[in-house]
Scaffold this active site. Structure first.
Site, PDB file in Angstrom:
ATOM      1  N   SER A 322     -38.641  39.560  11.977  1.00 12.74           N
ATOM      2  CA  SER A 322     -39.005  40.657  11.083  1.00 12.74           C
ATOM      3  C   SER A 322     -39.217  41.960  11.845  1.00 12.74           C
ATOM      4  O   SER A 322     -38.272  42.534  12.363  1.00 12.74           O
ATOM      5  CB  SER A 322     -40.239  40.257  10.274  1.00 12.74           C
ATOM      6  OG  SER A 322     -40.450  41.118   9.205  1.00 12.74           O
ATOM      7  N   ASP A 333     -29.662  49.554  19.419  1.00 12.98           N
ATOM      8  CA  ASP A 333     -28.728  50.525  18.843  1.00 12.98           C
ATOM      9  C   ASP A 333     -28.795  51.881  19.529  1.00 12.98           C
ATOM     10  O   ASP A 333     -27.802  52.612  19.578  1.00 12.98           O
ATOM     11  CB  ASP A 333     -28.985  50.682  17.338  1.00 12.98           C
ATOM     12  CG  ASP A 333     -28.446  49.508  16.530  1.00 12.98           C
ATOM     13  OD1 ASP A 333     -27.946  48.551  17.159  1.00 12.98           O
ATOM     14  OD2 ASP A 333     -28.515  49.545  15.291  1.00 12.98           O
ATOM     15  N   LYS A 347     -34.518  37.436  10.293  1.00 15.50           N
ATOM     16  CA  LYS A 347     -35.161  37.731   9.008  1.00 15.50           C
ATOM     17  C   LYS A 347     -34.864  39.179   8.664  1.00 15.50           C
ATOM     18  O   LYS A 347     -35.480  40.087   9.190  1.00 15.50           O
ATOM     19  CB  LYS A 347     -36.667  37.484   9.115  1.00 15.50           C
ATOM     20  CG  LYS A 347     -37.482  37.984   7.934  1.00 15.50           C
ATOM     21  CD  LYS A 347     -37.179  37.201   6.680  1.00 15.50           C
ATOM     22  CE  LYS A 347     -38.195  37.507   5.592  1.00 15.50           C
ATOM     23  NZ  LYS A 347     -38.241  38.902   5.167  1.00 15.50           N
TER      24      LYS A 347
END
Length: 420
Positions: A322, A333, A347
């Site tokens: 999560s 990224d 998740k």
């Protein structure tokens, strides 16, 4: 009640399956959100606050034929089932069955009593035993990974490595850890009965633990070597962001030039918390966004006021879930650090809670979340840049030594090779 609902609308769903690691991080049954029940982001959470009927309710599935069949089935149960059955239990079973039919482990129906337990959890106005727990992915067995100093668990004689066989009359293997801990927590000064299996003991131990308020910090850290700082985040709680910043400033004052962030076994926590930390770390830009099936998008962004500019490594594993995955995804990224360990839990969906007029409630998956570059990691997780299974070469009964943790050592090696 409304204040509690607002707090609930900020909490984060996580997987509570964990494995023992050096710092024995995991779900803490007496602090913060423990199981971190729901991921609710921005305006998506408005759903559960809205009154009236849900859209499309007029076209319900319970027509006359369905009503007739339900009555026939309940009559057969009353007549022929070998034990008496409570009518309310049957009715609740109907409601729960509707959500179970979705095949989504994160959507559920909660009775009034279950919802009240959830509200207690989410508001952090609860009392626990002061132990960190993990649940095996395959067997669903629950083990104590750490007992905190001066906690009720320590006073009751519980130890790391103890396996919880029963909580009152509940088999821990019958439910997710996030649900189990709601039965371990309770009112202050009440007791919870645990049946414990301990290595070397011929039978089960029967232990009564008195519940109390337990405050356990979610951030810890130290200087390692060659200007490398190490910060472990056990979960993303209400005070985690401020504690993280304070720890960074502490380490900076000691000459930190590079940083390891340890998210192993971190089940998640509050979106606001991880967003604030990422805002502190990363330059201006998108951190995470969600989309529902109508295409409505909600974003969390970093501003340009502050960011860290030294090499970073992030430790992850299969129990990093999560919010931990939001953190790792953003670091990846932005190419802001090296991910080391094993693939995260996976998740990547958002749950929303709605209370109903009879004080019951539903939890429904309503959206997906995406990393800054648009990847939804649900069911797949985030792969590390350096795949490395955890191995600890030290002895279990001796004090933890980071030099014997192979994943930390690999992070140290990577950072030593990195340029400032």
């Amino acid at each position: 009640m409304e204040d509690q609902k607002e707090e609930l609308a900020e909490a984060v769903e996580v997987s509570d399956r964990k494995r023992d690691s050096a710092f024995a991080k995991g779900v803490v049954t007496g602090v913060l959100f423990a199981a971190c029940i729901f991921l609710i982001i921005g305006a998506v959470g408005i759903f559960w606050l809205q009154g009236g009927s849900a859209s499309g309710a007029a076209n319900g599935i319970v027509d006359n034929a369905v009503r007739t069949k339900i009555n026939e089935l309940s009559a057969l149960i009353r007549e022929y089932y070998y034990e008496d059955v409570d009518e309310e239990t049957l009715t609740d079973g109907l409601y729960k069955g509707m959500f179970q039919s979705l095949g989504d482990p994160y959507s559920d129906y909660y009775t009034e009593e279950e919802f009240e337990e959830m509200m207690i959890s989410a508001s952090a106005q609860y009392y626990g035993i002061g132990a960190a727990l993990q649940q095996d992915v395959d067997t669903m067995q629950v083990q104590i990974t750490k007992v905190y100093e001066e906690s009720p668990a320590q006073e009751a004689g519980l130890k790391a490595g103890d396996r919880i066989v029963m909580v009152e009359d509940i088999d821990p293997r019958s439910m997710e850890l996030s649900e189990l801990v709601t039965h371990i927590r309770g009112k202050e000064n009440t007791r919870v009965h645990l049946q414990i299996a301990r290595e070397g003991e011929p039978g089960y131990l029967e232990v009564d633990v008195k519940r109390a308020k337990v405050d356990v910090p979610t951030v810890d850290g130290t200087m390692l070597e060659d200007g490398i700082g190490y910060i472990v985040i056990a979960e993303f709680g209400e005070a985690t962001a401020e504690d993280f910043k304070a720890r960074v400033e502490e380490l900076d004052a000691k000459g930190m030039k590079k940083l390891i962030v340890d998210l192993r076994d971190n089940p998640g926590g509050m979106l606001d918390s991880v967003s604030e930390i990422l805002d502190y770390i990363l330059p201006e830009g998108l951190l995470v966004y969600t989309e529902d099936k109508q295409g409505n998008r909600q974003e969390e962004r970093s501003d340009a006021e502050h960011y860290l500019d030294y090499p970073m490594a992030v430790l992850i594993n299969g129990n990093s879930a999560s919010c931990s995955e939001i953190f790792a995804g953003a670091i990846r990224d932005y190419d802001y650090g090296t991910l080391i360990g094993t693939t995260t839990y996976g998740k990547g969906v958002v749950q929303t809670v709605r209370s109903l007029p009879d004080n019951s409630a539903i939890k429904l998956t309503t959206a997906k979340y995406f990393t800054p570059k648009g990847e939804n990691i649900h069911g797949t997780g985030i792969d590390p840049d350096i795949e490395l299974e955890f191995k600890y070469s030290g002895k279990a009964d001796e004090a933890y030594d980071y030099t014997k943790d192979n994943q930390i050592q690999r992070a140290v090696k990577v950072l030593k090779q990195a340029e400032k």
